[in-house]
Design a protein around this motif. Structure first.
Motif, PDB file in Angstrom:
ATOM      1  N   ASP A   1       0.852  -1.187   0.000  1.00 23.71           N
ATOM      2  CA  ASP A   1       0.000   0.000   0.000  1.00 23.71           C
ATOM      3  C   ASP A   1       0.886   1.235   0.000  1.00 23.71           C
ATOM      4  O   ASP A   1       2.119   1.131   0.094  1.00 23.71           O
ATOM      5  N   VAL A   2       0.262   2.404  -0.081  1.00 26.23           N
ATOM      6  CA  VAL A   2       0.998   3.658  -0.007  1.00 26.23           C
ATOM      7  C   VAL A   2       1.112   4.082   1.453  1.00 26.23           C
ATOM      8  O   VAL A   2       0.706   3.360   2.375  1.00 26.23           O
ATOM      9  N   ASP A   3       1.686   5.235   1.669  1.00 29.20           N
ATOM     10  CA  ASP A   3       1.829   5.806   3.003  1.00 29.20           C
ATOM     11  C   ASP A   3       0.478   5.740   3.734  1.00 29.20           C
ATOM     12  O   ASP A   3      -0.540   6.205   3.228  1.00 29.20           O
ATOM     13  N   PRO A   4       0.448   5.163   4.943  1.00 32.17           N
ATOM     14  CA  PRO A   4      -0.826   5.052   5.665  1.00 32.17           C
ATOM     15  C   PRO A   4      -1.471   6.388   6.008  1.00 32.17           C
ATOM     16  O   PRO A   4      -2.641   6.426   6.385  1.00 32.17           O
ATOM     17  N   HIS A   5      -0.733   7.486   5.873  1.00 26.03           N
ATOM     18  CA  HIS A   5      -1.322   8.794   6.109  1.00 26.03           C
ATOM     19  C   HIS A   5      -1.982   9.371   4.847  1.00 26.03           C
ATOM     20  O   HIS A   5      -2.311  10.563   4.814  1.00 26.03           O
ATOM     21  N   CYS A   6      -2.176   8.531   3.854  1.00 32.39           N
ATOM     22  CA  CYS A   6      -2.844   8.953   2.622  1.00 32.39           C
ATOM     23  C   CYS A   6      -4.153   9.692   2.913  1.00 32.39           C
ATOM     24  O   CYS A   6      -4.466  10.705   2.286  1.00 32.39           O
ATOM     25  N   THR A   7      -4.937   9.184   3.866  1.00 36.78           N
ATOM     26  CA  THR A   7      -6.218   9.812   4.220  1.00 36.78           C
ATOM     27  C   THR A   7      -6.021  11.269   4.630  1.00 36.78           C
ATOM     28  O   THR A   7      -6.791  12.155   4.225  1.00 36.78           O
ATOM     29  N   ALA A   8      -4.971  11.518   5.424  1.00 39.73           N
ATOM     30  CA  ALA A   8      -4.691  12.885   5.877  1.00 39.73           C
ATOM     31  C   ALA A   8      -4.237  13.757   4.722  1.00 39.73           C
ATOM     32  O   ALA A   8      -4.657  14.918   4.602  1.00 39.73           O
ATOM     33  N   TYR A   9      -3.369  13.211   3.872  1.00 33.21           N
ATOM     34  CA  TYR A   9      -2.869  13.995   2.747  1.00 33.21           C
ATOM     35  C   TYR A   9      -4.010  14.386   1.812  1.00 33.21           C
ATOM     36  O   TYR A   9      -4.102  15.527   1.360  1.00 33.21           O
ATOM     37  N   LYS A  10      -4.867  13.434   1.521  1.00 36.22           N
ATOM     38  CA  LYS A  10      -5.995  13.724   0.627  1.00 36.22           C
ATOM     39  C   LYS A  10      -6.907  14.781   1.261  1.00 36.22           C
ATOM     40  O   LYS A  10      -7.391  15.687   0.566  1.00 36.22           O
ATOM     41  N   ARG A  11      -7.114  14.678   2.566  1.00 37.59           N
ATOM     42  CA  ARG A  11      -7.983  15.639   3.248  1.00 37.59           C
ATOM     43  C   ARG A  11      -7.450  17.065   3.086  1.00 37.59           C
ATOM     44  O   ARG A  11      -8.196  17.998   2.746  1.00 37.59           O
ATOM     45  N   ILE A  12      -6.164  17.276   3.340  1.00 40.79           N
ATOM     46  CA  ILE A  12      -5.635  18.636   3.293  1.00 40.79           C
ATOM     47  C   ILE A  12      -5.457  19.116   1.852  1.00 40.79           C
ATOM     48  O   ILE A  12      -5.715  20.284   1.550  1.00 40.79           O
ATOM     49  N   PHE A  13      -5.066  18.234   0.937  1.00 38.85           N
ATOM     50  CA  PHE A  13      -4.945  18.659  -0.456  1.00 38.85           C
ATOM     51  C   PHE A  13      -6.315  19.016  -1.034  1.00 38.85           C
ATOM     52  O   PHE A  13      -6.446  19.987  -1.787  1.00 38.85           O
ATOM     53  N   ASP A  14      -7.333  18.241  -0.708  1.00 40.27           N
ATOM     54  CA  ASP A  14      -8.694  18.580  -1.145  1.00 40.27           C
ATOM     55  C   ASP A  14      -9.105  19.938  -0.580  1.00 40.27           C
ATOM     56  O   ASP A  14      -9.691  20.767  -1.287  1.00 40.27           O
ATOM     57  N   GLU A  15      -8.802  20.157   0.689  1.00 34.45           N
ATOM     58  CA  GLU A  15      -9.184  21.409   1.349  1.00 34.45           C
ATOM     59  C   GLU A  15      -8.522  22.608   0.686  1.00 34.45           C
ATOM     60  O   GLU A  15      -9.177  23.632   0.410  1.00 34.45           O
ATOM     61  N   ILE A  16      -7.231  22.504   0.416  1.00 33.08           N
ATOM     62  CA  ILE A  16      -6.513  23.617  -0.209  1.00 33.08           C
ATOM     63  C   ILE A  16      -7.045  23.868  -1.615  1.00 33.08           C
ATOM     64  O   ILE A  16      -7.297  25.026  -2.010  1.00 33.08           O
ATOM     65  N   ASN A  17      -7.230  22.810  -2.391  1.00 32.42           N
ATOM     66  CA  ASN A  17      -7.745  22.981  -3.747  1.00 32.42           C
ATOM     67  C   ASN A  17      -9.154  23.563  -3.748  1.00 32.42           C
ATOM     68  O   ASN A  17      -9.462  24.456  -4.551  1.00 32.42           O
ATOM     69  N   ASP A  18     -10.017  23.066  -2.855  1.00 35.06           N
ATOM     70  CA  ASP A  18     -11.392  23.576  -2.800  1.00 35.06           C
ATOM     71  C   ASP A  18     -11.418  25.053  -2.430  1.00 35.06           C
ATOM     72  O   ASP A  18     -12.171  25.844  -3.020  1.00 35.06           O
ATOM     73  N   ARG A  19     -10.615  25.427  -1.460  1.00 41.30           N
ATOM     74  CA  ARG A  19     -10.585  26.838  -1.051  1.00 41.30           C
ATOM     75  C   ARG A  19     -10.016  27.713  -2.160  1.00 41.30           C
ATOM     76  O   ARG A  19     -10.506  28.826  -2.396  1.00 41.30           O
ATOM     77  N   LEU A  20      -8.990  27.219  -2.813  1.00 40.02           N
ATOM     78  CA  LEU A  20      -8.393  27.981  -3.901  1.00 40.02           C
ATOM     79  C   LEU A  20      -9.396  28.196  -5.031  1.00 40.02           C
ATOM     80  O   LEU A  20      -9.553  29.315  -5.539  1.00 40.02           O
ATOM     81  N   ASN A  21     -10.108  27.147  -5.415  1.00 40.74           N
ATOM     82  CA  ASN A  21     -11.114  27.282  -6.472  1.00 40.74           C
ATOM     83  C   ASN A  21     -12.236  28.215  -6.051  1.00 40.74           C
ATOM     84  O   ASN A  21     -12.739  29.011  -6.862  1.00 40.74           O
ATOM     85  N   ASP A  22     -12.632  28.116  -4.791  1.00 40.39           N
ATOM     86  CA  ASP A  22     -13.695  28.994  -4.306  1.00 40.39           C
ATOM     87  C   ASP A  22     -13.263  30.456  -4.340  1.00 40.39           C
ATOM     88  O   ASP A  22     -14.046  31.341  -4.733  1.00 40.39           O
ATOM     89  N   GLU A  23     -12.035  30.713  -3.935  1.00 41.72           N
ATOM     90  CA  GLU A  23     -11.529  32.087  -3.954  1.00 41.72           C
ATOM     91  C   GLU A  23     -11.419  32.635  -5.374  1.00 41.72           C
ATOM     92  O   GLU A  23     -11.661  33.820  -5.613  1.00 41.72           O
ATOM     93  N   MET A  24     -11.070  31.761  -6.305  1.00 38.95           N
ATOM     94  CA  MET A  24     -10.869  32.217  -7.688  1.00 38.95           C
ATOM     95  C   MET A  24     -12.186  32.418  -8.432  1.00 38.95           C
ATOM     96  O   MET A  24     -12.321  33.364  -9.221  1.00 38.95           O
ATOM     97  N   PHE A  25     -13.161  31.543  -8.185  1.00 37.57           N
ATOM     98  CA  PHE A  25     -14.346  31.537  -9.039  1.00 37.57           C
ATOM     99  C   PHE A  25     -15.650  31.896  -8.331  1.00 37.57           C
ATOM    100  O   PHE A  25     -16.632  32.223  -8.990  1.00 37.57           O
ATOM    101  N   ASN A  26     -15.668  31.821  -7.009  1.00 38.55           N
ATOM    102  CA  ASN A  26     -16.929  32.052  -6.304  1.00 38.55           C
ATOM    103  C   ASN A  26     -16.812  33.127  -5.240  1.00 38.55           C
ATOM    104  O   ASN A  26     -17.628  33.161  -4.307  1.00 38.55           O
ATOM    105  N   ALA A  27     -15.812  33.997  -5.350  1.00 42.45           N
ATOM    106  CA  ALA A  27     -15.636  35.030  -4.340  1.00 42.45           C
ATOM    107  C   ALA A  27     -16.800  36.009  -4.387  1.00 42.45           C
ATOM    108  O   ALA A  27     -17.219  36.439  -5.463  1.00 42.45           O
TER     109      ALA A  27
END
Length: 386
Positions: free
Chosen positions: A329-355
């Motif tokens: 398997d991959v790094d067992p902290h995959c769940t954490a990495y996906k959580r924070i990368f999703d959060e950063i991407n979602d916030r970035l998209n929201d700031e760019m397109f839905n401000a």
């Protein structure tokens, strides 16, 4: 300074502290000889043409003493003078002396140390007296002009005190970098201190919020690095970089490993500095082939993940060592990495397109600009300008 080529040089695996979640050995562990140090320098002289960062790690590297660094720094700087050489050192600071500080200051060596928050929280998991000894060393280092940043290890215990720990770093003006405590590979209770991936993900989102709220007051290095990964679309820090072939560690006896975390594990020895191995030689070793196999596993396992380009399955050590060297398997902290990368991407998209509109009408019909809270885009701009 970060360079593409990174050598982690471990003068000893010994350490005078006894942190509850750490694997390091006793203080009397062997120290790298000057002869082995010369072999390291000669191997590096023609190994690559890229600038190199040499990080002294451990164990506790200051156990090697002032005389070791008085020879090591000019020796390595001379061997890498054609390529360019930068130094760093990771230490608990207990053995910092004015003499060692003077040697390190001459080469402007930045220091990383470890403190897990206020004295009570820190000493519960790092041992009684740790906090005071580290802060004494910190004062000596700062008095000699050395830059010191701190790594904070969050455990399943200390994560419940995240607000108190963050406030400690904020009030003291310390840069914060965090590590999650991992299951011990050598203890009888491997999960006793380990931080779960779910809790780690929650912690990273909390620290993102705090980094934005206190922008300009504190640097949270993990958040900066994660945002940089998203912005550049490539891994830019140890856990997420494609480190294989660009990072090596050298143990006290001159053995070469893929990373310092493998040092002392014979199955992961790639070669020895006395043999002057080439990059191809190291890649062809069983350990090198295992690292390449992990890279290929990630390509298939994570192929559909939106973050594969800048995550790369996380840390190979975290993924491979708990299974005895098998790639399952991959790094067992995959769940954490996906959580924070999703959060950063979602916030970035929201700031760019839905401000929302930055303007609102006042009672007299004129319009005024609403102050905007700093967001991910603002943080990325600050990072890019550094």
């Amino acid at each position: 300074m970060k360079t593409p080529f990174h050598i982690m040089l471990v003068p000893t695996l010994g350490c005078p502290s006894h942190c509850a979640y750490c694997w390091s050995s006793e203080e009397g562990s062997p120290v790298m000889s000057i002869e082995t140090l010369r072999e390291v320098a000669e191997w590096l002289r023609d190994f690559r043409d890229d600038p190199a960062t040499v990080t002294f790690h451990g164990g506790e590297p200051l156990l090697a003493g002032a005389a070791f660094y008085r020879q090591a720094l000019p020796m390595l700087a001379g061997a890498l003078s054609r390529q360019g050489c930068y130094f760093a050192l990771q230490t608990n600071l207990w053995r910092m002396t004015p003499e060692i500080a003077e040697v390190l200051a001459e080469y402007r060596v930045p220091l990383g140390s470890s403190i897990d928050g206020p004295r009570e929280i820190n000493d519960l998991q790092r041992g009684d007296g740790y906090f005071d000894k580290t802060m004494q060393g910190y004062e000596i280092a700062r008095a000699h002009g050395l830059d010191v940043s701190f790594i904070c290890t969050f455990t399943r215990h200390s994560v419940e005190h995240r607000e108190e720990i963050f406030q400690f770093f904020l009030e003291n003006g310390f840069t914060l970098k965090l590590h999650p405590a991992l299951p011990s590979l050598r203890g009888s209770e491997p999960e006793k201190w380990a931080l779960s991936p779910e809790k780690y993900g929650e912690l990273l989102v909390y620290l993102l919020d705090q980094a934005l709220e206190h922008m300009g007051e504190i640097d949270v290095m993990n958040i900066n690095d994660l945002c940089r990964c998203v912005f550049t679309r490539r891994g830019t820090v140890c856990t997420f970089a494609d480190c294989m072939g660009n990072t090596f560690a050298i143990g006290p006896d001159g053995s070469i490993y893929p990373c310092y975390r493998f040092i002392g594990m014979p199955a992961y020895v790639m070669g020895h500095v006395r043999d002057r191995p080439t990059a191809e030689d190291l890649a062809a070793s069983p350990a090198g082939q295992l690292m390449q196999a992990y890279k290929e596993f990630v390509d298939g396992h994570c192929g559909e993940c939106a973050h594969i380009g800048y995550c790369r399955g996380g840390c190979p050590y975290n993924a491979i060592t708990p299974t005895g060297g098998e790639i399952k398997d991959v790094d067992p902290h995959c769940t954490a990495y996906k959580r924070i990368f999703d959060e950063i991407n979602d916030r970035l998209n929201d700031e760019m397109f839905n401000a929302p509109s930055m303007m609102e009408a006042n009672p007299f019909g004129s319009r005024r600009r609403k102050p905007a809270k700093p967001g991910v885009m603002t943080l990325m701009h600050r990072i890019a300008m550094k």
